[in-house]
Scaffold this motif. Sequence first.
Motif, PDB file in Angstrom:
ATOM      1  N   ASN A 163      15.106  36.968  -6.128  1.00  0.00           N
ATOM      2  CA  ASN A 163      14.667  35.620  -5.731  1.00  0.00           C
ATOM      3  C   ASN A 163      13.889  35.602  -4.419  1.00  0.00           C
ATOM      4  O   ASN A 163      13.685  34.533  -3.837  1.00  0.00           O
ATOM      5  CB  ASN A 163      15.887  34.700  -5.586  1.00  0.00           C
ATOM      6  CG  ASN A 163      16.753  34.645  -6.820  1.00  0.00           C
ATOM      7  OD1 ASN A 163      17.895  35.090  -6.806  1.00  0.00           O
ATOM      8  ND2 ASN A 163      16.209  34.120  -7.909  1.00  0.00           N
ATOM      9  N   LEU A 164      13.449  36.756  -3.949  1.00  0.00           N
ATOM     10  CA  LEU A 164      12.782  36.831  -2.644  1.00  0.00           C
ATOM     11  C   LEU A 164      11.587  35.882  -2.560  1.00  0.00           C
ATOM     12  O   LEU A 164      11.430  35.142  -1.578  1.00  0.00           O
ATOM     13  CB  LEU A 164      12.335  38.266  -2.357  1.00  0.00           C
ATOM     14  CG  LEU A 164      13.388  39.211  -1.773  1.00  0.00           C
ATOM     15  CD1 LEU A 164      12.849  40.624  -1.681  1.00  0.00           C
ATOM     16  CD2 LEU A 164      13.836  38.732  -0.397  1.00  0.00           C
ATOM     17  N   PHE A 165      10.730  35.884  -3.565  1.00  0.00           N
ATOM     18  CA  PHE A 165       9.538  35.037  -3.531  1.00  0.00           C
ATOM     19  C   PHE A 165       9.908  33.553  -3.620  1.00  0.00           C
ATOM     20  O   PHE A 165       9.283  32.705  -2.974  1.00  0.00           O
ATOM     21  CB  PHE A 165       8.582  35.416  -4.660  1.00  0.00           C
ATOM     22  CG  PHE A 165       7.976  36.793  -4.517  1.00  0.00           C
ATOM     23  CD1 PHE A 165       7.620  37.278  -3.264  1.00  0.00           C
ATOM     24  CD2 PHE A 165       7.785  37.604  -5.626  1.00  0.00           C
ATOM     25  CE1 PHE A 165       7.071  38.541  -3.119  1.00  0.00           C
ATOM     26  CE2 PHE A 165       7.241  38.872  -5.492  1.00  0.00           C
ATOM     27  CZ  PHE A 165       6.883  39.350  -4.237  1.00  0.00           C
ATOM     28  N   ASP A 166      10.918  33.254  -4.428  1.00  0.00           N
ATOM     29  CA  ASP A 166      11.362  31.854  -4.549  1.00  0.00           C
ATOM     30  C   ASP A 166      11.880  31.333  -3.215  1.00  0.00           C
ATOM     31  O   ASP A 166      11.545  30.219  -2.792  1.00  0.00           O
ATOM     32  CB  ASP A 166      12.468  31.742  -5.608  1.00  0.00           C
ATOM     33  CG  ASP A 166      12.003  32.172  -6.990  1.00  0.00           C
ATOM     34  OD1 ASP A 166      10.811  31.986  -7.287  1.00  0.00           O
ATOM     35  OD2 ASP A 166      12.835  32.684  -7.755  1.00  0.00           O
ATOM     36  N   ILE A 167      12.708  32.149  -2.548  1.00  0.00           N
ATOM     37  CA  ILE A 167      13.279  31.732  -1.269  1.00  0.00           C
ATOM     38  C   ILE A 167      12.184  31.579  -0.221  1.00  0.00           C
ATOM     39  O   ILE A 167      12.172  30.609   0.552  1.00  0.00           O
ATOM     40  CB  ILE A 167      14.337  32.758  -0.791  1.00  0.00           C
ATOM     41  CG1 ILE A 167      15.494  32.846  -1.794  1.00  0.00           C
ATOM     42  CG2 ILE A 167      14.853  32.384   0.592  1.00  0.00           C
ATOM     43  CD1 ILE A 167      16.238  31.565  -2.012  1.00  0.00           C
ATOM     44  N   ALA A 168      11.242  32.526  -0.191  1.00  0.00           N
ATOM     45  CA  ALA A 168      10.147  32.460   0.782  1.00  0.00           C
ATOM     46  C   ALA A 168       9.315  31.190   0.585  1.00  0.00           C
ATOM     47  O   ALA A 168       8.912  30.532   1.557  1.00  0.00           O
ATOM     48  CB  ALA A 168       9.263  33.699   0.660  1.00  0.00           C
ATOM     49  N   LYS A 169       9.074  30.817  -0.671  1.00  0.00           N
ATOM     50  CA  LYS A 169       8.312  29.605  -0.963  1.00  0.00           C
ATOM     51  C   LYS A 169       9.050  28.362  -0.486  1.00  0.00           C
ATOM     52  O   LYS A 169       8.454  27.452   0.107  1.00  0.00           O
ATOM     53  CB  LYS A 169       8.056  29.529  -2.468  1.00  0.00           C
ATOM     54  CG  LYS A 169       7.231  28.329  -2.901  1.00  0.00           C
ATOM     55  CD  LYS A 169       7.010  28.338  -4.409  1.00  0.00           C
ATOM     56  CE  LYS A 169       6.220  27.113  -4.855  1.00  0.00           C
ATOM     57  NZ  LYS A 169       6.020  27.115  -6.347  1.00  0.00           N
ATOM     58  N   LEU A 170      10.357  28.325  -0.733  1.00  0.00           N
ATOM     59  CA  LEU A 170      11.157  27.172  -0.296  1.00  0.00           C
ATOM     60  C   LEU A 170      11.205  27.067   1.219  1.00  0.00           C
ATOM     61  O   LEU A 170      11.148  25.963   1.780  1.00  0.00           O
ATOM     62  CB  LEU A 170      12.581  27.294  -0.856  1.00  0.00           C
ATOM     63  CG  LEU A 170      12.745  27.046  -2.362  1.00  0.00           C
ATOM     64  CD1 LEU A 170      14.151  27.408  -2.812  1.00  0.00           C
ATOM     65  CD2 LEU A 170      12.428  25.595  -2.702  1.00  0.00           C
ATOM     66  N   VAL A 171      11.307  28.208   1.908  1.00  0.00           N
ATOM     67  CA  VAL A 171      11.349  28.190   3.371  1.00  0.00           C
ATOM     68  C   VAL A 171      10.033  27.660   3.938  1.00  0.00           C
ATOM     69  O   VAL A 171      10.022  26.869   4.891  1.00  0.00           O
ATOM     70  CB  VAL A 171      11.643  29.605   3.926  1.00  0.00           C
ATOM     71  CG1 VAL A 171      11.445  29.637   5.441  1.00  0.00           C
ATOM     72  CG2 VAL A 171      13.066  30.015   3.589  1.00  0.00           C
TER      73      VAL A 171
END
Length: 498
Positions: free
Chosen positions: A38-46
């Motif tokens: 989920n690294l990309f998902d979390i980065a997008k949300l941040v």
Amino acid sequence: MWFGILTLVVVLILKVLLDCRRQRKSPPGPLGLPIVGNLFDIAKLVRREKISANIWNQLAEKYGPVFSVKLGIQEPTIIVSGIDAITEMLNKPEFDGRPNGFMFKYRCGGTPHGILFTDSGIWHSQRRFALRTLRQFGFGKYSMEYILQQDASALTNMIIQLTANGTPINIGSLICVSVVSHIWFLLEGTKFEVGKETPQLKEAISVLKDLLRTGNISGGIVNHFPFLRHIFPHLTGYRLFEERQSRINKFFLEVISRHKDNKLFGECTNFIDSYLEEIDAQKKKSPYTSFTEKQLQFVLKDLFTASIDTTDNMIGFVIAYLVVHPHVQLKIQDEIDKVIGRDVSPSLNDKNRLPYLNAVLVEVSRLANVTPTSLPHRALSDSNLLGFEIKRNSTLLANFRSIHLDKEHWGDPEVFRPERFINKEGQFVDDPWVMPFGTGRRKCLGEVVAKNTVFLFVACLLQKLNFSVPEDHPEIGLHGIDGIITSPPKIEIVVAQR
């Protein structure tokens, strides 16, 4: 032949059923990509939310109080939200471990050192010695009150001098140095005047604050994919992290060296000298001891780091909230005038006599979320949490923000309303749902000192000064600046003597 096919089908069905059963018992969470999770998902949300802790609340609303996110190829990170789940997690000894990822090890010198990122025997012995020794020198006791009063008074006078011509200033750095002063005195034995700290100490403070502001509570991309440091050392932030860690480690090594050269055996007036004597005492008992000079280096680093950003950021947030809500500032000042007056320095004996000030401090703490999550915990063995299976070596984060903004408990959690901590008799009433220092065995050992420092500094500042912002100042965002520790917004303050 048919028997073999039937057996294969039965085995496959059993495997699917077992996998489904295992999946049902594991914490739920968003689906991720292979390898990166989920690294990309979390980065997008941040990037969208600006404050990392906000995304944990959003995901908790969807997946529940215990959910998992996959960050790389390691065991999943478990995000724990809500009062029940967090209380259970922080009080279970099997969750008292610390992460052993690459960046956490690097930060501690390659192997477990210090207090913050060690566990089991090393953590117990180092924490016990640190707490016992610091208390001998007044840590958390009323005997430190006079030092705190001096530092608060020195900060007030410094602000008065710098704002004599009415020029707005950012007082964040002044607050930080003032707060660090008494901690440095306990650790190193030297008392410096606010504004007259050594260049080396000033640099150490700056480096540590940069690490806390730019760091990631999960360790960052290199922690999950260590090989990337060789390919993209600058892009991943590894080179800057490495350089800052080297500078701060060198600083504490030089401090210890000076104490070794100048120390007189039996004369211990500070933590470093006491630890050096403990090293000698432990070596006489056994050559295999966790008390070493390298251990001292990282214990100092941990104690100093823990004292730097949390307390001064809390004071900074208090001032930010008061310039946005000037009527609250005025109400605190009226209370101080009636109870203490303007000529006598506030003392710790005044805490129970200033209910509104206490209510404001707790309300700011609840909303500011200077420490929005716990430091990462690690599962020391296979366990369970609220019925979910937690695998050994899983990382767990307690999402304190979820408690502080719980709508069912607070009613209007987003509203700044100190009166929620005042009862009908006008007395201050604390609430266990405000837990910026955590709970359980790994609760912050500096809680009492931090609370006393914030109380005395804020009381002293508001007794003498009025804080406001220029008329043309941009709108102040009280959500703060993201980092491992949430920093207050950068504000140009107009200060006037009362």
